[in-house]
Write a protein that holds these residues in place. Structure first.
Motif, PDB file in Angstrom:
ATOM      1  N   LEU A 184       0.826  -1.211   0.000  1.00 14.35           N
ATOM      2  CA  LEU A 184       0.000   0.000   0.000  1.00 14.35           C
ATOM      3  C   LEU A 184       0.861   1.263   0.000  1.00 14.35           C
ATOM      4  CD1 LEU A 184      -2.983  -1.179   2.246  1.00 14.35           C
ATOM      5  CD2 LEU A 184      -3.004  -0.728  -0.222  1.00 14.35           C
ATOM      6  N   THR A 185       2.066   1.180   0.543  1.00 10.93           N
ATOM      7  CA  THR A 185       2.994   2.322   0.432  1.00 10.93           C
ATOM      8  C   THR A 185       3.325   2.557  -1.036  1.00 10.93           C
ATOM      9  OG1 THR A 185       3.922   1.829   2.601  1.00 10.93           O
ATOM     10  CG2 THR A 185       5.273   3.182   1.132  1.00 10.93           C
ATOM     11  N   SER A 186       3.566   1.491  -1.749  1.00 12.99           N
ATOM     12  CA  SER A 186       3.853   1.585  -3.173  1.00 12.99           C
ATOM     13  C   SER A 186       2.648   2.182  -3.917  1.00 12.99           C
ATOM     14  CB  SER A 186       4.169   0.174  -3.670  1.00 12.99           C
ATOM     15  OG  SER A 186       4.630   0.176  -4.946  1.00 12.99           O
ATOM     16  N   PHE A 187       1.442   1.817  -3.478  1.00 17.58           N
ATOM     17  CA  PHE A 187       0.251   2.353  -4.148  1.00 17.58           C
ATOM     18  C   PHE A 187       0.118   3.860  -3.895  1.00 17.58           C
ATOM     19  CE2 PHE A 187      -4.567   2.568  -4.625  1.00 17.58           C
ATOM     20  CZ  PHE A 187      -4.508   2.580  -6.009  1.00 17.58           C
ATOM     21  N   THR A 188       0.418   4.307  -2.681  1.00 21.61           N
ATOM     22  CA  THR A 188       0.335   5.753  -2.431  1.00 21.61           C
ATOM     23  C   THR A 188       1.390   6.489  -3.273  1.00 21.61           C
ATOM     24  OG1 THR A 188       1.793   5.660  -0.502  1.00 21.61           O
ATOM     25  CG2 THR A 188      -0.553   5.466  -0.069  1.00 21.61           C
ATOM     26  N   ALA A 189       2.546   5.871  -3.479  1.00 16.37           N
ATOM     27  CA  ALA A 189       3.573   6.496  -4.333  1.00 16.37           C
ATOM     28  C   ALA A 189       3.066   6.584  -5.771  1.00 16.37           C
ATOM     29  CB  ALA A 189       4.868   5.687  -4.263  1.00 16.37           C
ATOM     30  N   SER A 190       2.358   5.549  -6.203  1.00  8.06           N
ATOM     31  CA  SER A 190       1.801   5.541  -7.558  1.00  8.06           C
ATOM     32  C   SER A 190       0.758   6.665  -7.704  1.00  8.06           C
ATOM     33  CB  SER A 190       1.192   4.156  -7.809  1.00  8.06           C
ATOM     34  OG  SER A 190       0.198   4.208  -8.775  1.00  8.06           O
ATOM     35  N   ILE A 191      -0.062   6.837  -6.686  1.00  9.30           N
ATOM     36  CA  ILE A 191      -1.080   7.902  -6.730  1.00  9.30           C
ATOM     37  C   ILE A 191      -0.399   9.273  -6.774  1.00  9.30           C
ATOM     38  CG2 ILE A 191      -2.875   9.041  -5.349  1.00  9.30           C
ATOM     39  CD1 ILE A 191      -3.604   6.151  -4.340  1.00  9.30           C
ATOM     40  N   ARG A 192       0.614   9.461  -5.945  1.00  9.20           N
ATOM     41  CA  ARG A 192       1.281  10.777  -5.890  1.00  9.20           C
ATOM     42  C   ARG A 192       2.035  11.087  -7.182  1.00  9.20           C
ATOM     43  NH1 ARG A 192       0.766  12.525  -0.669  1.00  9.20           N
ATOM     44  NH2 ARG A 192       0.830  10.962   0.996  1.00  9.20           N
ATOM     45  N   SER A 193       2.607  10.061  -7.797  1.00  5.08           N
ATOM     46  CA  SER A 193       3.416  10.299  -9.001  1.00  5.08           C
ATOM     47  C   SER A 193       2.586  10.239 -10.280  1.00  5.08           C
ATOM     48  CB  SER A 193       4.529   9.245  -9.099  1.00  5.08           C
ATOM     49  OG  SER A 193       3.958   7.964  -9.346  1.00  5.08           O
ATOM     50  N   GLY A 194       1.407   9.604 -10.202  1.00  6.10           N
ATOM     51  CA  GLY A 194       0.594   9.425 -11.413  1.00  6.10           C
ATOM     52  C   GLY A 194       1.125   8.324 -12.322  1.00  6.10           C
ATOM     53  N   VAL A 195       2.095   7.559 -11.809  1.00  2.69           N
ATOM     54  CA  VAL A 195       2.647   6.451 -12.600  1.00  2.69           C
ATOM     55  C   VAL A 195       1.972   5.158 -12.142  1.00  2.69           C
ATOM     56  CG1 VAL A 195       4.737   5.121 -13.128  1.00  2.69           C
ATOM     57  CG2 VAL A 195       4.863   7.619 -12.851  1.00  2.69           C
ATOM     58  N   ALA A 196       1.529   4.352 -13.115  1.00  2.00           N
ATOM     59  CA  ALA A 196       0.769   3.130 -12.777  1.00  2.00           C
ATOM     60  C   ALA A 196       1.539   2.253 -11.797  1.00  2.00           C
ATOM     61  CB  ALA A 196       0.459   2.349 -14.049  1.00  2.00           C
ATOM     62  N   MET A 197       0.797   1.587 -10.948  1.00  2.00           N
ATOM     63  CA  MET A 197       1.364   0.674  -9.958  1.00  2.00           C
ATOM     64  C   MET A 197       2.204  -0.413 -10.645  1.00  2.00           C
ATOM     65  SD  MET A 197       1.136   0.001  -6.659  1.00  2.00           S
ATOM     66  CE  MET A 197       1.027  -1.316  -5.431  1.00  2.00           C
ATOM     67  N   PRO A 198       3.421  -0.661 -10.156  1.00  2.00           N
ATOM     68  CA  PRO A 198       4.181  -1.763 -10.751  1.00  2.00           C
ATOM     69  C   PRO A 198       3.496  -3.109 -10.459  1.00  2.00           C
ATOM     70  CG  PRO A 198       5.338  -0.885  -8.823  1.00  2.00           C
ATOM     71  CD  PRO A 198       4.151  -0.005  -9.058  1.00  2.00           C
ATOM     72  N   ARG A 199       3.541  -3.992 -11.441  1.00  2.00           N
ATOM     73  CA  ARG A 199       3.112  -5.402 -11.331  1.00  2.00           C
ATOM     74  C   ARG A 199       1.612  -5.632 -11.142  1.00  2.00           C
ATOM     75  NH1 ARG A 199       7.726  -4.609  -8.927  1.00  2.00           N
ATOM     76  NH2 ARG A 199       6.799  -4.273  -6.899  1.00  2.00           N
ATOM     77  N   THR A 200       0.924  -4.845 -10.302  1.00  2.00           N
ATOM     78  CA  THR A 200      -0.477  -5.164 -10.014  1.00  2.00           C
ATOM     79  C   THR A 200      -1.426  -4.059 -10.509  1.00  2.00           C
ATOM     80  OG1 THR A 200      -0.041  -4.354  -7.770  1.00  2.00           O
ATOM     81  CG2 THR A 200      -0.017  -6.736  -8.099  1.00  2.00           C
ATOM     82  N   SER A 201      -1.034  -3.368 -11.569  1.00  2.00           N
ATOM     83  CA  SER A 201      -1.847  -2.306 -12.174  1.00  2.00           C
ATOM     84  C   SER A 201      -3.117  -2.880 -12.806  1.00  2.00           C
ATOM     85  CB  SER A 201      -1.034  -1.638 -13.279  1.00  2.00           C
ATOM     86  OG  SER A 201      -0.761  -2.612 -14.275  1.00  2.00           O
ATOM     87  N   MET A 202      -3.978  -1.981 -13.261  1.00  2.00           N
ATOM     88  CA  MET A 202      -5.189  -2.417 -13.989  1.00  2.00           C
ATOM     89  C   MET A 202      -4.786  -3.233 -15.204  1.00  2.00           C
ATOM     90  SD  MET A 202      -8.544  -2.117 -13.943  1.00  2.00           S
ATOM     91  CE  MET A 202      -8.730  -3.795 -14.483  1.00  2.00           C
ATOM     92  N   ASP A 203      -3.787  -2.773 -15.930  1.00  2.00           N
ATOM     93  CA  ASP A 203      -3.399  -3.465 -17.159  1.00  2.00           C
ATOM     94  C   ASP A 203      -2.997  -4.915 -16.866  1.00  2.00           C
ATOM     95  OD1 ASP A 203      -2.686  -3.697 -19.937  1.00  2.00           O
ATOM     96  OD2 ASP A 203      -0.606  -3.688 -19.262  1.00  2.00           O
TER      97      ASP A 203
END
Ligand SMILES: NC(=O)c1ccc[n+]([C@@H]2O[C@H](COP(=O)([O-])OP(=O)(O)OC[C@H]3O[C@@H](n4cnc5c(N)ncnc54)[C@H](O)[C@@H]3O)[C@@H](O)[C@H]2O)c1
Length: 353
Positions: free
Chosen positions: A305-324
């Motif tokens: 979830l820390t990684s997810f908050t970083a993804s939200i702040r940066s606007g870069v898709a979550m590594p490995r477990t993104s929607m895609d």
């Protein structure tokens, strides 16, 4: 002057074991405030909500009001699987970032709806496979991504669990409505790892078979709890996923990947990329394995979830477990279930075809 990031407000819909893990993790992540909880049964779940969220959390029993009034930036969807798709779509359409427990939906039609809603809303999304964000699985996925074992032509992932009457989730896991199938229920963990080891490339075909234990302890399963699925990719690559919910043994989640420059088996690897390693010996990853944690708890969700908050702040898709990536995996999964239903191989169309 310190460059303070704005607080991200998180809210959790559940409210069972997974929801408690999300809530407990959010409370320990700097820069995140847990603001609300949603439950279908708030009176029954009240003690669990307060224990996981603390006394200041707002509790909702109406999902639309939870989305509209909680003020959350992030919604964790931790309800039972058949509720996920509609709840993800509603949250995304309201502009919320979504962390959705696995499976993110229970059929192919729902998958298309979830994928479209998340993409159209432009929000960040993660499927909750927290185990691919730390430890030996992450190391193995990263080794493959960095080419340490070359081109993977064989990957096998096995998920064995004993979800019988002695497990709290058994009442819903065993049902067609909530548990759905061996792969939808829990085998999706293994399917996600296979997807990642193959770099998200879509296979061309799957053949899947089902079985069930002769033990009376699993007799009330409304679907066959054991399933084996074999995939074929273009260009000579193959993979297999086994999923057994009716195994009488300790929980086991096993992986092997064989590539042109080496292999990975669980937390061991060989590679020709380093000088000095001997082909007849395994090297061991200095990394936590899934088996190191006997119970699922908030600790397992913190890196994720820390990684997810970083993804939200940066606007870069979550590594490995993104929607895609989650979309690709669920496409493979529903094709495997269609194959097991029909007893025939099922062709898998390329993305966008
Ligand atoms: N990522 C992981 O490792 C992981 C681990 C466990 C569960 N999960 C997922 O999280 C989601 C929730 O699973 P869980 O283990 O937290 O479930 P749980 O059994 O702990 O929680 C069940 C919750 O469902 C709700 N519920 C809805 N209908 C109900 C009914 N008729 N009777 C009783 N309760 C009802 C209740 O609010 C209850 O708190 C599932 O999608 C599951 O697959 C993921």
């Amino acid at each position: 002057m310190p460059n303070e990031q704005p607080i991200l407000r998180a809210a959790v819909a559940g409210f069972g074991m997974a929801a408690s893990c999300h809530a407990g993790a959010y409370r320990r992540i700097p820069g995140v405030q847990l603001v609300a909880a949603y439950s279908d049964y708030p009176e029954r779940d009240r003690a669990a909500i307060l224990a996981a969220c603390g006394p200041d959390v707002r509790i909702f029993d109406d999902y639309d009001r939870f989305i509209g009034e909680s003020g959350a930036d992030i919604i964790s969807v931790c309800t039972l699987p058949d509720r996920h798709a509609a709840q993800i779509v509603a949250a995304a359409r309201a502009g919320k970032h979504v962390a959705a427990e696995k499976p993110i939906c229970v059929c192919a039609e729902e998958l298309e709806a979830v994928n479209s809603a998340v993409r159209e809303a432009g929000v960040q999304f993660t499927a909750c496979f927290q185990e691919f964000h730390y430890g030996a699985f992450l190391a193995g996925i990263d080794m493959v991504a960095q080419g340490l074992i070359g081109r993977v032509h064989l990957a096998e992932v096995d998920y064995y669990n004993g979800i019988g009457p002695w497990v709290q989730q058994y009442w819903w896991s065993r049902t067609r409505q909530h548990g759905v199938s061996s792969l939808v229920n829990c085998g999706c963990h293994a399917m996600m790892l296979l997807t990642l080891l193959m770099g998200g490339e879509m296979p061309e075909e799957v053949m899947s078979y089902r079985a069930r234990s002769a033990s009376a302890q699993f007799a009330t399963y409304e679907f066959d709890p054991t399933q084996m699925s074999m995939f074929r990719w273009a260009g000579g690559r193959i993979g297999k996923v086994s999923s057994s919910l009716d195994a009488i043994q300790p929980y086991m989640f096993r992986v092997s990947a064989v590539g042109s420059e080496g292999s990975i088996v669980d937390d061991q690897f060989t590679t020709t990329r380093f000088a000095g390693l001997e082909r007849a010996r395994w090297s061991r990853m200095g990394a936590r394995t899934i088996g190191d944690a006997l119970v699922i708890g908030p600790d397992m969700y913190i890196d994720f979830l820390t990684s997810f908050t970083a993804s939200i702040r940066s606007g870069v898709a979550m590594p490995r477990t993104s929607m895609d990536m989650a979309y690709r995996m669920h496409r493979m999964l529903f094709a495997a279930d269609a194959s097991a239903e029909s007893g025939k191989p099922v062709a898998i169309a390329p993305i966008g075809a």
